[in-house]
Design a protein around this motif. Structure first.
Motif, PDB file in Angstrom:
ATOM      1  N   ASN A  16      10.886 -20.142  21.078  1.00  0.00           N
ATOM      2  CA  ASN A  16       9.439 -20.080  21.231  1.00  0.00           C
ATOM      3  C   ASN A  16       8.815 -21.466  21.084  1.00  0.00           C
ATOM      4  O   ASN A  16       8.034 -21.904  21.935  1.00  0.00           O
ATOM      5  N   GLU A  17       9.207 -22.184  20.022  1.00  0.00           N
ATOM      6  CA  GLU A  17       8.523 -23.443  19.701  1.00  0.00           C
ATOM      7  C   GLU A  17       8.997 -24.616  20.547  1.00  0.00           C
ATOM      8  O   GLU A  17       8.215 -25.470  20.933  1.00  0.00           O
ATOM      9  N   MET A  18      10.303 -24.666  20.854  1.00  0.00           N
ATOM     10  CA  MET A  18      10.828 -25.833  21.560  1.00  0.00           C
ATOM     11  C   MET A  18      10.961 -25.589  23.069  1.00  0.00           C
ATOM     12  O   MET A  18      10.601 -26.438  23.878  1.00  0.00           O
ATOM     13  N   VAL A  19      11.456 -24.385  23.425  1.00  0.00           N
ATOM     14  CA  VAL A  19      11.712 -24.114  24.855  1.00  0.00           C
ATOM     15  C   VAL A  19      10.458 -23.563  25.549  1.00  0.00           C
ATOM     16  O   VAL A  19      10.293 -23.690  26.755  1.00  0.00           O
ATOM     17  N   GLY A  20       9.563 -22.934  24.767  1.00  0.00           N
ATOM     18  CA  GLY A  20       8.327 -22.392  25.357  1.00  0.00           C
ATOM     19  C   GLY A  20       8.460 -20.984  25.884  1.00  0.00           C
ATOM     20  O   GLY A  20       7.707 -20.559  26.765  1.00  0.00           O
ATOM     21  N   VAL A  21       9.428 -20.217  25.337  1.00  0.00           N
ATOM     22  CA  VAL A  21       9.572 -18.822  25.771  1.00  0.00           C
ATOM     23  C   VAL A  21       8.438 -18.010  25.127  1.00  0.00           C
ATOM     24  O   VAL A  21       8.253 -18.065  23.904  1.00  0.00           O
TER      25      VAL A  21
END
Ligand SMILES: NC(=O)C1=CN([C@@H]2O[C@H](COP(=O)(O)OP(=O)(O)OC[C@H]3O[C@@H](n4cnc5c(N)ncnc54)[C@H](O)[C@@H]3O)[C@@H](O)[C@H]2O)C=CC1
Ligand SMILES: O=C(O)C1=N[C@H](C(=O)O)C[C@H](O)C1
Length: 282
Positions: free
Chosen positions: A205-210
């Protein structure tokens, strides 16, 4: 002349899983008959489960040969769809080939060389692909074309590959493995064990933006190429949320396969690029 085509009934193995469920729902909404039987793991053996509004009888790893043979007897046009686990791929394919039932293999992993050898020696019709999404299949076809036309064009470039999938995914992305095989033909030195796999939901969620609502079902891929002197770079990304793109493609694959069986085609083993090339993806 009108094309005469018998709609085949489908049996979906792994129907309690994320893909199995999505495929049963897509099959039902396409108005195709679902055989109310499915092979799964030990956990669900003997249970009746509700999927896509149908009551489906689950069988575990035992009795499968007798059950599948009797189903094929009842439904001679049967097509099996497999969305199980990498550890079941080879045993399942051996069973389908022994009984002689055409199948769509969407499950990734397992021993892929053994899988192809089994099918080649059985003359059973099959569509086998780690990727069923229409536009993603077109991307794979483009990579395949580039590798055929310009082998070695990326020699000396370094490659980084990142893939993020739901925490429960057991193997490295089969799609990434296919793309890497094309990059290798394009001259890049890279092995599958160098892929950065992300399975931690917080990082996703935080790094990849899922998006949070898709942490339990997504497939994000990124391939970054850089020239030896670092002055040139390329990046390819394909990010999928949810399951519907694969479920729709699987229905297309099964319809395509049923037509190949009924027309007694000379070729037995197909991939999704074949399905797309023949205009069989909606
Ligand atoms: N070709 C494609 O386009 C796509 C392929 N996949 C692949 O499909 C496979 C399944 O993915 P998901 O549905 O997300 O996994 P999942 O974990 O949600 O479902 C797996 C299913 O297999 C069953 N199972 C467990 N052990 C088994 C065994 N020994 N024999 C038979 N069934 C068994 C489970 O009970 C469950 O129903 C994975 O290999 C995944 O990479 C996923 C999405 C798209
Ligand atoms: O397990 C998944 O989710 C997916 N599996 C396939 C793969 O391993 O390539 C396709 C897509 O990445 C989703």
């Amino acid at each position: 002349m009108l094309e005469v085509f018998l709609v085949s009934p489908y049996l979906v193995n792994g129907c309690t899983g994320k893909m199995g469920k999505a495929v049963v729902e897509a099959v039902v909404s396409a108005g195709i008959h679902i055989v109310p039987v499915s092979f799964g793991g030990l956990k669900n053996a003997g249970k009746t489960v509700q999927v896509g509004g149908k009551d489906i009888q689950m069988y575990g790893p035992y009795e499968r040969e007798r059950i599948l043979a009797s189903i094929l007897n009842d439904y001679p046009n049967l097509i099996v769809v497999d969305y199980t686990v990498p550890a079941a791929v080879n045993d399942n394919v051996e069973l389908y080939c022994k009984i002689g039932v055409p199948f769509v293999m969407g499950t990734t992993g397992g021993d892929r060389n053994r899988l192809y050898k089994t099918v080649e020696s059985s003359k059973v019709y099959a569509v086998i692909s780690p990727q069923m999404g229409k536009q993603l299949v077109a991307f794979l076809a483009t990579m395949e074309n580039m590798a055929e036309q310009f082998p070695g064009v990326f020699s000396g470039y370094t490659l980084q590959v990142m893939e993020s999938h739901q925490a429960g995914k057991l193997d490295t992305s089969g799609t990434a493995k296919a793309v890497i095989s094309y990059f290798q033909k394009l001259g890049v030195s890279f092995e599958v064990d160098q892929v950065k796999k992300i399975r931690d939901p917080k990082q996703q969620n935080e790094m990849v933006g899922v998006p949070k609502e898709y942490l339990s079902g997504h497939a994000f891929h990124m391939y970054h190429l850089e020239s030896p002197d670092k002055t040139v770079s390329f990046e390819f990304q394909h990010n999928v949320c949810g399951r519907s793109i694969y479920a729709e493609g699987t229905v297309d694959a099964a319809i395509f396969l049923a037509k190949k069986v009924q027309s007694k085609a000379d070729k037995f083993i197909y991939n999704m690029i074949d399905v797309l090339r023949e205009g069989a993806m909606r």
